[in-house]
Design a protein around this motif. Structure first.
Motif, mmCIF file in Angstrom:
data_model
loop_
_atom_site.group_PDB
_atom_site.id
_atom_site.type_symbol
_atom_site.label_atom_id
_atom_site.label_comp_id
_atom_site.label_asym_id
_atom_site.label_seq_id
_atom_site.Cartn_x
_atom_site.Cartn_y
_atom_site.Cartn_z
ATOM 1 N N UNK A 393 6.608 2.265 31.010
ATOM 2 C CA UNK A 393 6.397 1.333 32.234
ATOM 3 C C UNK A 393 4.613 2.074 32.499
ATOM 4 N N UNK A 394 3.912 1.070 31.449
ATOM 5 C CA UNK A 394 2.638 1.267 31.313
ATOM 6 C C UNK A 394 1.875 0.646 32.041
ATOM 7 N N UNK A 395 0.979 0.886 33.715
ATOM 8 C CA UNK A 395 0.938 -0.331 33.790
ATOM 9 C C UNK A 395 -0.789 -0.051 33.789
ATOM 10 N N UNK A 396 -1.620 -1.476 33.491
ATOM 11 C CA UNK A 396 -2.633 -1.203 32.837
ATOM 12 C C UNK A 396 -3.572 -1.049 33.586
ATOM 13 N N UNK A 397 -4.945 -0.190 33.464
ATOM 14 C CA UNK A 397 -6.322 -0.634 34.301
ATOM 15 C C UNK A 397 -7.225 -1.758 34.783
ATOM 16 N N UNK A 398 -7.395 -2.516 35.148
ATOM 17 C CA UNK A 398 -8.137 -3.641 35.503
ATOM 18 C C UNK A 398 -9.424 -3.816 34.365
ATOM 19 N N UNK A 399 -9.083 -5.333 33.675
ATOM 20 C CA UNK A 399 -10.335 -4.957 32.647
ATOM 21 C C UNK A 399 -10.733 -6.412 32.659
ATOM 22 N N UNK A 400 -11.919 -6.849 33.012
ATOM 23 C CA UNK A 400 -12.409 -8.154 33.589
ATOM 24 C C UNK A 400 -12.290 -8.915 32.590
ATOM 25 N N UNK A 401 -11.372 -9.797 32.078
ATOM 26 C CA UNK A 401 -11.592 -11.209 31.018
ATOM 27 C C UNK A 401 -12.961 -12.544 30.513
ATOM 28 N N UNK A 402 -14.046 -12.331 31.122
ATOM 29 C CA UNK A 402 -14.890 -12.588 31.303
ATOM 30 C C UNK A 402 -15.116 -13.365 29.627
#
Length: 405
Positions: A393-402
């Protein structure tokens, strides 16, 4: 597949010094008919392509609005002998000089696989050559090793019209499956959206596949005008789902057709925006699941600490926007991204021959020509770890997909 006699061929054949490199190397004929491309190639043990041939059925299936298995089967039957003969002629290699015949036997369209398997086994028996059954996705995963040195283990994302999976490649026939498609593959989704948008009627897209048409029109679109939800945002595993996204897109298209007062089959004025948003959402979904797979691998020591690698392959890997999305993830996580050139991402005989070379080197799965082999339309790749990934159940850090277009 029936268990048969394995031939252990670990040592190269001896050749007189007067003969060239190709003559002194064991040679493999690869044959591919898993879907809608009839491909053949002859490779030596170094990965040098001595000769290849490919017949694409794309134009036929564009006219029929999708791949019809019986049509694909008939076209394979009509072209396979010519394609194999061309590959041999271009290589300058007589069948007697081949060490083995490698052929896709799983997974794929049953009727297409059957044509390739029957032809290949007849050929192998006629010329008394070893037969190497090939897993189509294994071949996609290993293609990059033909082009440059890539040591095991590495993470691989395979995305195509029929498949979508994440796996750790630990050896030629040793894979750990981290995620797979729960419904349809990304390439299938892109093709179906393109058909629903009637992109074959667009002047720029009449000769393009659905995925190619979406990629082309997306360059001039604004994805923010018609945003879609990225699938499975609250499911913390590495599996993929695209059917819900396609439903979102279909509902939007129906709404826009009503607003513009046009019938289904006519081109919408906002087609570029829909293409851009579709492409971005597919890319974002692939990127996020891959990000979680990378974190799972790092947490469990499945990748080397020095220069860990993500390989991106399969037909959808030709999409440059998706490559850029994956580059953002690999830059964030410290991996290097490797992707074969577009011509080796789509189905071809070269990748099958190379998989045969890799197996021949290690003496794995080499059968005598008289062993009966069955094709398998559905076939898992490797050991299934998807439950373990979900449990983490790994939660992802926020990554800006620009992503630049």
């Amino acid at each position: 597949m029936k268990s048969g006699r394995l031939l252990h061929l670990k040592h190269p054949f001896w050749c007189p010094p007067s003969l060239g490199k190709a003559a002194c190397s064991r040679l493999v004929l690869g044959i591919e008919t898993s879907c809608d491309d009839t491909g053949a190639a002859v490779l030596d043990e170094t990965g040098q392509i001595l000769g290849e041939s490919l017949h694409s059925q794309k134009e036929v299936h564009l006219r029929t609005g999708g791949i019809i298995p019986t049509v694909a089967q008939q076209l394979h039957r009509e072209h396979i002998e010519r394609v194999v003969q061309q590959a041999l002629e271009r290589s300058g290699v007589e069948p007697s000089r081949l060490a083995a015949v490698a052929t896709t036997v799983k997974p794929g369209l049953a009727l297409s696989l059957a044509v390739g398997l029957r032809f290949s086994q007849t050929f192998a028996r006629q010329h008394n050559k070893s037969f190497i059954p090939i897993h189509h996705m294994e071949a996609h995963a290993l293609t990059v090793r033909m082009l440059q040195p890539v040591a095991f283990p590495f993470l691989v994302l395979l995305v195509s019209g029929g498949h979508s999976l994440l796996a750790v490649a630990r050896g030629v026939d040793d894979f750990l499956l981290l995620g797979h498609a729960l419904d349809e593959a990304p390439g299938d989704t892109l093709d179906k959206v393109a058909r629903r948008l009637s992109l074959i009627k667009h002047p720029q897209c009449s000769t393009l596949s659905g995925g190619q048409a979406i990629e082309l029109l997306a360059k001039d679109g604004d994805r923010m005008r018609v945003p879609f939800r990225t699938p499975m945002g609250q499911t913390y595993d590495c599996c993929f789902s695209f059917a819900g996204l396609r439903n979102q897109i279909n509902m939007l298209i129906k709404k826009k057709e009503a607003e513009e007062g046009i019938e289904q089959g006519d081109l919408l004025s906002c087609v570029n925006d829909i293409a851009a948003s579709t492409q971005h959402t597919v890319a974002s979904h692939l990127a996020k699941r891959t990000h979680r797979a990378i974190l799972f691998c790092k947490a469990n020591g499945l990748l080397p600490s020095h220069s860990p690698t993500l390989v991106l392959s399969g037909g959808v890997a030709s999409n440059q926007y998706i490559r850029k999305a994956l580059t953002i993830i690999t830059d964030t996580t410290g991996l290097r991204l490797l992707c074969p050139p577009a011509k080796f991402c789509t189905d071809n005989g070269v990748m099958i021959a190379w998989n045969g070379v890799e197996r021949l080197r290690e003496g794995k799965g080499i059968l005598s020509p008289d062993v009966d082999v069955s094709y398998e339309p559905k076939a898992q790749l490797g050991v299934d770890l998807t439950a373990e990934v979900k449990a983490a159940a790994i939660r992802l850090p926020s990554v800006r997909m620009k992503i630049p277009t």
